[in-house]
Design an enzyme around this catalytic site. Sequence first.
Site, PDB file in Angstrom:
ATOM      1  N   HIS A  98       0.846  -1.211   0.000  1.00  0.00           N
ATOM      2  CA  HIS A  98       0.000   0.000   0.000  1.00  0.00           C
ATOM      3  C   HIS A  98       0.868   1.242   0.000  1.00  0.00           C
ATOM      4  O   HIS A  98       1.900   1.299   0.672  1.00  0.00           O
ATOM      5  CB  HIS A  98      -1.005  -0.001   1.148  1.00  0.00           C
ATOM      6  CG  HIS A  98      -0.416   0.030   2.524  1.00  0.00           C
ATOM      7  ND1 HIS A  98      -0.183   1.196   3.205  1.00  0.00           N
ATOM      8  CD2 HIS A  98      -0.023  -0.960   3.350  1.00  0.00           C
ATOM      9  CE1 HIS A  98       0.314   0.926   4.395  1.00  0.00           C
ATOM     10  NE2 HIS A  98       0.435  -0.387   4.505  1.00  0.00           N
ATOM     11  N   ASP A 100      -0.434   4.348   0.655  1.00  0.00           N
ATOM     12  CA  ASP A 100      -0.926   5.387   1.577  1.00  0.00           C
ATOM     13  C   ASP A 100      -0.229   5.223   2.921  1.00  0.00           C
ATOM     14  O   ASP A 100       0.369   4.175   3.205  1.00  0.00           O
ATOM     15  CB  ASP A 100      -2.449   5.313   1.753  1.00  0.00           C
ATOM     16  CG  ASP A 100      -2.915   3.989   2.364  1.00  0.00           C
ATOM     17  OD1 ASP A 100      -2.355   2.931   1.981  1.00  0.00           O
ATOM     18  OD2 ASP A 100      -3.810   4.000   3.223  1.00  0.00           O
ATOM     19  N   ASP A 132       6.289   1.395   6.537  1.00  0.00           N
ATOM     20  CA  ASP A 132       4.867   1.028   6.358  1.00  0.00           C
ATOM     21  C   ASP A 132       4.230   1.954   5.347  1.00  0.00           C
ATOM     22  O   ASP A 132       3.654   2.957   5.697  1.00  0.00           O
ATOM     23  CB  ASP A 132       4.155   1.110   7.721  1.00  0.00           C
ATOM     24  CG  ASP A 132       2.702   0.691   7.650  1.00  0.00           C
ATOM     25  OD1 ASP A 132       2.294   0.081   6.655  1.00  0.00           O
ATOM     26  OD2 ASP A 132       1.963   1.003   8.611  1.00  0.00           O
ATOM     27  N   GLU A 166      -5.187   1.368   2.257  1.00  0.00           N
ATOM     28  CA  GLU A 166      -5.050   0.298   3.252  1.00  0.00           C
ATOM     29  C   GLU A 166      -5.229   0.812   4.662  1.00  0.00           C
ATOM     30  O   GLU A 166      -5.842   0.161   5.496  1.00  0.00           O
ATOM     31  CB  GLU A 166      -3.683  -0.386   3.112  1.00  0.00           C
ATOM     32  CG  GLU A 166      -3.606  -1.733   3.824  1.00  0.00           C
ATOM     33  CD  GLU A 166      -3.182  -1.655   5.279  1.00  0.00           C
ATOM     34  OE1 GLU A 166      -3.308  -2.666   5.981  1.00  0.00           O
ATOM     35  OE2 GLU A 166      -2.745  -0.584   5.739  1.00  0.00           O
ATOM     36  N   HIS A 228     -20.823  27.645  26.900  1.00  0.00           N
ATOM     37  CA  HIS A 228     -20.003  28.198  27.975  1.00  0.00           C
ATOM     38  C   HIS A 228     -20.246  27.335  29.219  1.00  0.00           C
ATOM     39  O   HIS A 228     -21.394  27.217  29.675  1.00  0.00           O
ATOM     40  CB  HIS A 228     -20.433  29.650  28.206  1.00  0.00           C
ATOM     41  CG  HIS A 228     -19.574  30.409  29.172  1.00  0.00           C
ATOM     42  ND1 HIS A 228     -19.243  29.943  30.421  1.00  0.00           N
ATOM     43  CD2 HIS A 228     -19.008  31.635  29.068  1.00  0.00           C
ATOM     44  CE1 HIS A 228     -18.500  30.832  31.050  1.00  0.00           C
ATOM     45  NE2 HIS A 228     -18.340  31.883  30.233  1.00  0.00           N
ATOM     46  N   THR A 330     -12.901  26.935  28.299  1.00  0.00           N
ATOM     47  CA  THR A 330     -13.959  26.379  29.153  1.00  0.00           C
ATOM     48  C   THR A 330     -15.219  26.092  28.337  1.00  0.00           C
ATOM     49  O   THR A 330     -16.291  26.628  28.590  1.00  0.00           O
ATOM     50  CB  THR A 330     -14.286  27.353  30.301  1.00  0.00           C
ATOM     51  OG1 THR A 330     -14.537  28.645  29.721  1.00  0.00           O
ATOM     52  CG2 THR A 330     -13.170  27.435  31.310  1.00  0.00           C
TER      53      THR A 330
HETATM   54  N1  LIG Z   1       0.956  -2.504   7.984  1.00  0.00           N
HETATM   55  C1  LIG Z   1      -0.384  -2.933   8.102  1.00  0.00           C
HETATM   56  C2  LIG Z   1      -1.197  -1.937   8.871  1.00  0.00           C
HETATM   57  O1  LIG Z   1      -0.649  -1.018   9.450  1.00  0.00           O
HETATM   58  N2  LIG Z   1      -2.501  -2.126   8.855  1.00  0.00           N
HETATM   59  C3  LIG Z   1      -3.393  -1.271   9.526  1.00  0.00           C
HETATM   60  C4  LIG Z   1      -4.712  -1.428   8.851  1.00  0.00           C
HETATM   61  C5  LIG Z   1      -5.767  -0.525   9.358  1.00  0.00           C
HETATM   62  C6  LIG Z   1      -7.004  -0.885   9.633  1.00  0.00           C
HETATM   63  N3  LIG Z   1      -7.674   0.226  10.021  1.00  0.00           N
HETATM   64  C7  LIG Z   1      -6.825   1.202   9.981  1.00  0.00           C
HETATM   65  N4  LIG Z   1      -5.659   0.749   9.559  1.00  0.00           N
HETATM   66  C8  LIG Z   1      -3.477  -1.645  10.998  1.00  0.00           C
HETATM   67  O2  LIG Z   1      -3.809  -0.745  11.802  1.00  0.00           O
HETATM   68  O3  LIG Z   1      -3.236  -2.797  11.357  1.00  0.00           O
HETATM   69 ZN   LIG Z   2      -0.072   0.728   8.669  1.00  0.00          ZN
HETATM   70 ZN   LIG Z   3       1.020  -1.315   6.192  1.00  0.00          ZN
END
Ligand SMILES: NCC(=O)N[C@@H](Cc1c[nH]cn1)C(=O)O
Ligand SMILES: [Zn+2]
Ligand SMILES: [Zn+2]
Length: 478
Positions: A98, A100, A132, A166, A228, A330
Amino acid sequence: MSVAKFFDYVEAHQSDFIDRLRKAVEIPSVSSEAARRPDVVRMSEFLVSELETLGASVETRDVGMQKMHDGTTLKLPPVVLATYGNDPAKKTVLVYGHYDVQPALKEDGWNTDPFTLVEDEEGRLLGRGSTDDKGPILGWINVIEAHKSLGLELPVNLKMCFEGMEESGSEGLDDLILLEAKKYFADVDVVCISDNYWLGTTKPCLTYGLRGVSYFHLSIKGPGRDLHSGVFGGTVHEPMTDLFAVMSNLVAPNGKILIPGIYDQVAPLTEEEERTYDNLAFQMDELHSAVGSKVNIFDSERDILQHRWRYPSLSIHGVEGAFYNAGDKTVVPAKVIGKFSIRSVPDMEPEKITELVKKHIESEFAKLNSKNVLNIECSHAGKPWFATPNHWNYVAAAKAVEKVFNVKPDMTREGGSIPVTLSFQDALNKNVLLLPMGRGDDGAHSINEKLDRSNYIQGIKLLGTYLHEIAEIKAEEQ
Ligand SMILES: NCC(=O)N[C@@H](Cc1c[nH]cn1)C(=O)O
Ligand SMILES: [Zn+2]
Ligand SMILES: [Zn+2]
């Protein structure tokens, strides 16, 4: 074939590979933030360009729209599908990764800018996504580059599937896998995913199990606007007070989940499974260094691994809508959303988990006699995964580990989740292997995420050697 030339090339081109990782880390491809979606798309374009330059045939697949919690929609980032080699005489390996990443802000406590790759004096490559999962994704691309530059054929056909959602539930990917199971993925023999970590810091591992994850949003609203606390405090039902009351009954400080029925589906621990925890390279001091302190609930390594791998856990992540800045505002927030997730294990089912969570939360909220309005939703869920580790896919990977690291790998499960692992296994009916590149102390999802230079470089050798070992597997071994 001897992999010596390939190893020499990888050694000699370390700086080029690190530069490629630097460019990738610079793109803040955070899938959970709508404002970062163009960067996620830019990251897909970066991969497409790298792959096309190397001669891979690449396509991007549109997987639809994401429905946001505020009712708006957002285009999902594309899935990058790429193929390198198409020889019917060779095996076909599908690799997934992945592109992202998790969110990261310098003010979270990073020592350096999270989206600038920095190598420290100990050879740690610091940056969001380094381990990652940008380092491992680029690992596959670096393997292709090395072979192409050396004029060597890849010993297998390589299919790649890289997604950009992912970290946010892999939205859209399951449908694509089902759609393409008998088309794009039809020739796949085995699947390999490099997206997890060694148990500790010294010994490589192969991984054959993951926990699932069910993520929940618990919202409580009441007042028509923020109030408030001096004017209205003590006279109205406060959403934050209700949220704390309900959320404090989800999990005990010793980690025990307080939701009735949640442990009923957990598969019993057999003697055979108990033996898999013998002789693993995992030491308490490695845990302490990965955690950054000695706050472990259990005192034995075995208990820690069992509670990471084969028992469920519940973590509370945050509260949206709450005051969190420095200073003494507050305010009474009008609407708050508590976020928590449950890591699930065999034989827990997401539907049953959601049913039990809703029932418990509604009953706890009813006890408060509050006039506020509660809503609880599961935003995404993925099942746990378990594979057969005596398959030839694992045999090939174990041989590759021995060639690169001169040691037999640990056989591990993992506490994290990659829900698509099970989707590939079920839809393609092929063996899936997790072959990690990074170490247990890499700090994925945390501040100062890193990938050690040696893990990146040895990891590239490992991924390449694994492909060669797959090609070497004889028909009678399959
Ligand atoms: N490297 C795998 C990973 O980090 N997976 C994430 C997947 C996920 C699920 N919801 C949010 N992220 C993990 O947290 O395990
Ligand atoms: Zn991850
Ligand atoms: Zn990952």
